[in-house]
Write a protein that holds these residues in place. Sequence first.
Motif, mmCIF file in Angstrom:
data_model
loop_
_atom_site.group_PDB
_atom_site.id
_atom_site.type_symbol
_atom_site.label_atom_id
_atom_site.label_comp_id
_atom_site.label_asym_id
_atom_site.label_seq_id
_atom_site.Cartn_x
_atom_site.Cartn_y
_atom_site.Cartn_z
ATOM 1 N N GLU A 1 8.855 -19.608 -9.812
ATOM 2 C CA GLU A 1 9.607 -20.860 -9.963
ATOM 3 C C GLU A 1 8.697 -22.039 -10.299
ATOM 4 N N ARG B 1 20.842 -22.671 -1.743
ATOM 5 C CA ARG B 1 19.629 -22.060 -2.310
ATOM 6 C C ARG B 1 19.118 -20.855 -1.541
ATOM 7 N N VAL B 2 19.384 -20.851 -0.241
ATOM 8 C CA VAL B 2 18.847 -19.765 0.601
ATOM 9 C C VAL B 2 19.918 -19.228 1.530
ATOM 10 N N LYS C 1 3.319 -24.715 -2.233
ATOM 11 C CA LYS C 1 3.970 -24.818 -3.552
ATOM 12 C C LYS C 1 3.589 -26.146 -4.208
ATOM 13 N N LEU D 1 16.606 -15.708 -1.126
ATOM 14 C CA LEU D 1 17.093 -16.732 -2.061
ATOM 15 C C LEU D 1 18.413 -16.252 -2.651
ATOM 16 N N THR E 1 5.419 -21.272 -8.259
ATOM 17 C CA THR E 1 5.745 -20.814 -6.916
ATOM 18 C C THR E 1 6.085 -19.330 -6.956
ATOM 19 N N VAL F 1 7.566 -16.266 -4.804
ATOM 20 C CA VAL F 1 8.384 -16.139 -3.596
ATOM 21 C C VAL F 1 8.644 -14.670 -3.283
ATOM 22 N N ARG G 1 12.629 -22.758 -15.564
ATOM 23 C CA ARG G 1 12.997 -21.827 -14.495
ATOM 24 C C ARG G 1 14.452 -21.412 -14.697
ATOM 25 N N VAL H 1 6.137 -18.109 0.631
ATOM 26 C CA VAL H 1 6.165 -18.877 -0.612
ATOM 27 C C VAL H 1 4.748 -19.395 -0.882
ATOM 28 N N ASP I 1 19.444 -29.269 -9.367
ATOM 29 C CA ASP I 1 18.983 -27.867 -9.389
ATOM 30 C C ASP I 1 19.778 -27.011 -10.372
HETATM 31 C C1 MAN Z 1 13.461 -24.150 -1.470
HETATM 32 C C2 MAN Z 1 14.068 -24.701 -2.743
HETATM 33 C C3 MAN Z 1 14.546 -23.577 -3.611
HETATM 34 C C4 MAN Z 1 13.472 -22.563 -3.836
HETATM 35 C C5 MAN Z 1 12.880 -22.095 -2.520
HETATM 36 C C6 MAN Z 1 11.675 -21.209 -2.692
HETATM 37 O O1 MAN Z 1 14.432 -23.584 -0.692
HETATM 38 O O2 MAN Z 1 13.104 -25.439 -3.427
HETATM 39 O O3 MAN Z 1 14.977 -24.055 -4.868
HETATM 40 O O4 MAN Z 1 13.997 -21.472 -4.526
HETATM 41 O O5 MAN Z 1 12.460 -23.212 -1.755
HETATM 42 O O6 MAN Z 1 10.674 -21.839 -3.411
#
Ligand code: MAN
Length: 352
Positions: free
Chosen positions: A137, A89-90, A185, A99, A153, A155, A48, A160, A332
């Motif tokens: 992902e 991450r978000v 997922k 994301l 995954t 997104v 990824r 998701v 990560d």
């Molecule tokens: C979570 C984490 C992230 C991923 C998102 C969407 O927030 O696992 O790394 O990008 O989910 O799958």
Amino acid sequence: MEDIANRFTENPLLSPKDLPASREGLEVTCLLNPGVFRYQNKTWLVVRVAERPKQKENTISFPILTRTGAITIIEIPTDDPDLITTDARVINYKGNDYLTTLSHLRLLCSENGRDFYEPENYPPLVGEGILETFGIEDCRVALIEGTYYLTFTSVSDNGVGVGLRTTTDWKNFKKYGMILPAHNKDCAIFEEKINGLFYALHRPSSVDIGGNYIWIASSPDAVHWGNHHCIIKTRKGFWDSKRVGAGAAPIKTEKGWLEIYHGANENHQYCLGAFLMDLQDPTKVLARTEEPIMVPTTNYELSGFFGNVVFTNGHIIEPEGDTVTIYYGASDEFVCGAQFSIKRILQLLKEI
Ligand code: MAN
């Protein structure tokens, strides 16, 4: 807590600086969570690759895909009162989740399982269509009767879910779209049919009643899934109290199907544990480890893009039969390798 993983001394095997960005204007922010398979006498990773533009002061910017596959960059001033950025991450902006990076999957291979390179003429796998605009992902690879099944995954702002593509040559792919809808997922297909059916572990999430639990389902064709059972739940007060999710395809042992899974606690520490399913009826869980078998410990596992994380979704079994080599995402951000003795994991399981 016992950690029985033998980490590669070469770790991290891959860091963001090791791969070029997919296009101008983006940089590779994280390399993580590879699917793993053997092909043409080599070990291959479906890594990824998470990208975003070089970040400028006072703004946050991230890419998303349009429904035709073009990339749009969204840029937001960091002092915008409608912006929430508490998780690397978000982000949440004006009530919508995005994301911070856009992921695609890239193929790398290696003769020795340690030095990986990008082979020529194996195109990357990228998100396609309205269910993958935020990327794809964490691919799992299962080899079943000569065909590789890729579950990953998908997104987008729709949610998701789990996508499926299959291939026999890693150049031509059959695309089945989303096989398990949002929110789902961590889908790992068993590498053998059982009583004529495909089986898969998956991880739906429930916002209210229920939680982030591992489920199992079966299917006549690996596309249409039914007969769902919830088999592994989070455990209050344990290392896997907040979320659990399957790793790669279960390992067939004399004692049952052995699954290495990840669990996270309230502090977002991600560790690995294991459980065992009945060979004939994998909806029956026979045993589970109480303590994790791997805990974030080294520098590269403790700090990075999202620190305190070990996460695996790919492994190979070494020819002698007892060693499983996992490839895993650390913090990560990095791709690493480690080995376990399968016998040792089996010894640590506690009957349920
Ligand atoms: C979570 C984490 C992230 C991923 C998102 C969407 O927030 O696992 O790394 O990008 O989910 O799958």
